[in-house]
Write an enzyme that holds these catalytic residues in place. Structure first.
Site, PDB file in Angstrom:
ATOM      1  CB  ILE A  22      -0.982  -0.007   1.190  1.00  0.00           C
ATOM      2  CG1 ILE A  22      -2.072   1.061   0.971  1.00  0.00           C
ATOM      3  CG2 ILE A  22      -0.271   0.188   2.528  1.00  0.00           C
ATOM      4  CD1 ILE A  22      -3.336   0.820   1.709  1.00  0.00           C
ATOM      5  CG  ASN A  35      -2.396   2.341  17.532  1.00  0.00           C
ATOM      6  OD1 ASN A  35      -2.451   3.510  17.934  1.00  0.00           O
ATOM      7  ND2 ASN A  35      -1.262   1.751  17.211  1.00  0.00           N
ATOM      8  N   GLY A  43       2.942  -3.582  11.010  1.00  0.00           N
ATOM      9  CA  GLY A  43       2.133  -3.799   9.807  1.00  0.00           C
ATOM     10  C   GLY A  43       2.061  -2.593   8.876  1.00  0.00           C
ATOM     11  CB  VAL A  44      -0.904  -1.100   7.169  1.00  0.00           C
ATOM     12  CG1 VAL A  44      -1.249   0.207   6.501  1.00  0.00           C
ATOM     13  CG2 VAL A  44      -1.313  -2.277   6.288  1.00  0.00           C
ATOM     14  CG  ASP A  45       0.162   2.573  12.409  1.00  0.00           C
ATOM     15  OD1 ASP A  45      -0.257   2.508  13.566  1.00  0.00           O
ATOM     16  OD2 ASP A  45       0.339   3.658  11.807  1.00  0.00           O
ATOM     17  CB  SER A 133      -9.630  -5.402  11.500  1.00  0.00           C
ATOM     18  OG  SER A 133      -9.889  -4.214  12.215  1.00  0.00           O
ATOM     19  CB  THR A 134      -7.409  -9.126   7.943  1.00  0.00           C
ATOM     20  OG1 THR A 134      -6.540  -8.396   7.067  1.00  0.00           O
ATOM     21  CG2 THR A 134      -8.857  -8.807   7.615  1.00  0.00           C
ATOM     22  CE1 TYR A 137      -5.141  -3.594  16.932  1.00  0.00           C
ATOM     23  CE2 TYR A 137      -6.823  -2.336  15.777  1.00  0.00           C
ATOM     24  CZ  TYR A 137      -5.776  -2.398  16.692  1.00  0.00           C
ATOM     25  OH  TYR A 137      -5.367  -1.257  17.348  1.00  0.00           O
TER      26      TYR A 137
HETATM   27  N1  APR Z   1       0.705  -3.132   2.244  1.00  0.00           N
HETATM   28  C1  APR Z   1      -0.514  -3.721   2.200  1.00  0.00           C
HETATM   29  N2  APR Z   1      -0.980  -4.536   3.166  1.00  0.00           N
HETATM   30  C2  APR Z   1      -0.174  -4.772   4.219  1.00  0.00           C
HETATM   31  C3  APR Z   1       1.113  -4.193   4.353  1.00  0.00           C
HETATM   32  C4  APR Z   1       1.537  -3.339   3.296  1.00  0.00           C
HETATM   33  N3  APR Z   1       2.746  -2.747   3.320  1.00  0.00           N
HETATM   34  N4  APR Z   1       1.663  -4.619   5.543  1.00  0.00           N
HETATM   35  C5  APR Z   1       0.760  -5.442   6.105  1.00  0.00           C
HETATM   36  N5  APR Z   1      -0.335  -5.545   5.331  1.00  0.00           N
HETATM   37  C6  APR Z   1      -1.572  -6.314   5.556  1.00  0.00           C
HETATM   38  C7  APR Z   1      -1.514  -7.426   6.562  1.00  0.00           C
HETATM   39  O1  APR Z   1      -1.015  -8.607   5.949  1.00  0.00           O
HETATM   40  C8  APR Z   1      -2.983  -7.551   6.932  1.00  0.00           C
HETATM   41  O2  APR Z   1      -3.640  -8.344   5.961  1.00  0.00           O
HETATM   42  O3  APR Z   1      -2.523  -5.393   6.081  1.00  0.00           O
HETATM   43  C9  APR Z   1      -3.516  -6.125   6.814  1.00  0.00           C
HETATM   44  C10 APR Z   1      -3.751  -5.419   8.139  1.00  0.00           C
HETATM   45  O4  APR Z   1      -2.739  -5.806   9.039  1.00  0.00           O
HETATM   46  P1  APR Z   1      -2.164  -4.813  10.186  1.00  0.00           P
HETATM   47  O5  APR Z   1      -1.278  -3.825   9.561  1.00  0.00           O
HETATM   48  O6  APR Z   1      -1.637  -5.684  11.285  1.00  0.00           O
HETATM   49  O7  APR Z   1      -3.446  -3.993  10.707  1.00  0.00           O
HETATM   50  P2  APR Z   1      -4.601  -4.422  11.719  1.00  0.00           P
HETATM   51  O8  APR Z   1      -4.875  -5.881  11.686  1.00  0.00           O
HETATM   52  O9  APR Z   1      -5.726  -3.467  11.410  1.00  0.00           O
HETATM   53  O10 APR Z   1      -3.989  -4.095  13.160  1.00  0.00           O
HETATM   54  C11 APR Z   1      -3.779  -2.747  13.483  1.00  0.00           C
HETATM   55  O11 APR Z   1      -1.527  -3.189  14.161  1.00  0.00           O
HETATM   56  O12 APR Z   1       0.275  -2.204  13.169  1.00  0.00           O
HETATM   57  C12 APR Z   1      -0.552  -2.146  14.263  1.00  0.00           C
HETATM   58  O13 APR Z   1      -0.572   0.158  14.921  1.00  0.00           O
HETATM   59  C13 APR Z   1      -1.338  -0.869  14.313  1.00  0.00           C
HETATM   60  O14 APR Z   1      -2.216  -1.301  16.497  1.00  0.00           O
HETATM   61  C14 APR Z   1      -2.532  -1.290  15.115  1.00  0.00           C
HETATM   62  C15 APR Z   1      -2.780  -2.708  14.631  1.00  0.00           C
END
Ligand code: APR
Length: 186
Positions: A22, A35, A43-45, A133-134, A137
């Site tokens: 992303i 969060n 992760g994405v964050d 969230s997948t 979370y």
């Molecule tokens: N690009 C696209 N998708 C991604 C990327 C990326 N660079 N990195 C991870 N993902 C996918 C993961 O594989 C998952 O399918 O994004 C989805 C969401 O995963 P998370 O980033 O863990 O987000 P979430 O499940 O909503 O949890 C949020 O995690 O990173 C912390 O600060 C964040 O506390 C919050 C929690």
């Protein structure tokens, strides 16, 4: 390189499923799976803050001053995209999965709807979503994908002004799950 696999047209808007990162998307805005604290994470964050640079976090800190209890689950706020290709980041907080009995489905749908409503308000014509969230979370992706696509399609049927919505899936498996969900809904 993204592999554009599947897309559908809803009115004047295209919904596209891609496998990729992303942080590499050139849409007007990308959505962060944040969060409530808005101070970054994994992760994405983590990827968005790492690649986007400190300007994003600095704007998050200013937003947090007006949100002493943090950003509520399902709400969305916007910052600069910093060094990212995307000009803006929409930060939203998805629900933490705890079995599905504490309002998780509606909270997840709200995160998508509020992100789209904010993009529309800001005049963003294109937006990229991760699978909210997948990851950390724990929301089962088979369930989350149907809510994600269903809420986005419903929004587009009611609102004009966004031309392109990308779902950027991080693995072939996740892409397949979203493709199956899209086939059921389209
Ligand atoms: N690009 C696209 N998708 C991604 C990327 C990326 N660079 N990195 C991870 N993902 C996918 C993961 O594989 C998952 O399918 O994004 C989805 C969401 O995963 P998370 O980033 O863990 O987000 P979430 O499940 O909503 O949890 C949020 O995690 O990173 C912390 O600060 C964040 O506390 C919050 C929690």
């Amino acid at each position: 390189m993204d592999k554009e696999i599947t897309q559908i047209q809803i009115g004047t808007a295209r919904v596209i499923l891609v496998q990729g990162d992303i942080t590499e998307q050139g849409t007007h805005a990308i959505v962060n799976a944040a969060n409530s604290g808005l101070m970054g994470g994994g992760g994405v964050d983590g990827a968005i803050h790492r690649k986007g640079g400190p300007d994003i976090l600095n704007e998050c800190k200013i937003i947090r001053e007006s949100l002493p209890d943090g950003l509520p689950t399902g709400d969305a706020v916007v910052t600069t995209g910093g060094r990212l290709r995307a000009e803006h980041v929409i930060h939203t907080v998805g629900p933490i999965w705890s079995g599905g009995g504490t309002g998780e489905p509606e909270l997840l749908a709200r995160a998508y709807r509020n992100s789209l409503a904010l993009a529309l308000k800001m005049g963003f014509r294109s937006i990229s979503f991760p699978s909210i969230s997948t990851g950390a979370y724990g929301y089962p992706i088979e369930k989350a994908s149907r809510i994600a696509l269903g809420s986005v399609i419903e929004f587009l049927e009611k609102n004009k002004g966004i031309d392109e919505i990308r779902f950027v899936l991080h693995s072939t498996h996740d892409l397949r799950v979203y493709e199956d969900a899209l086939k059921e809904l389209a």
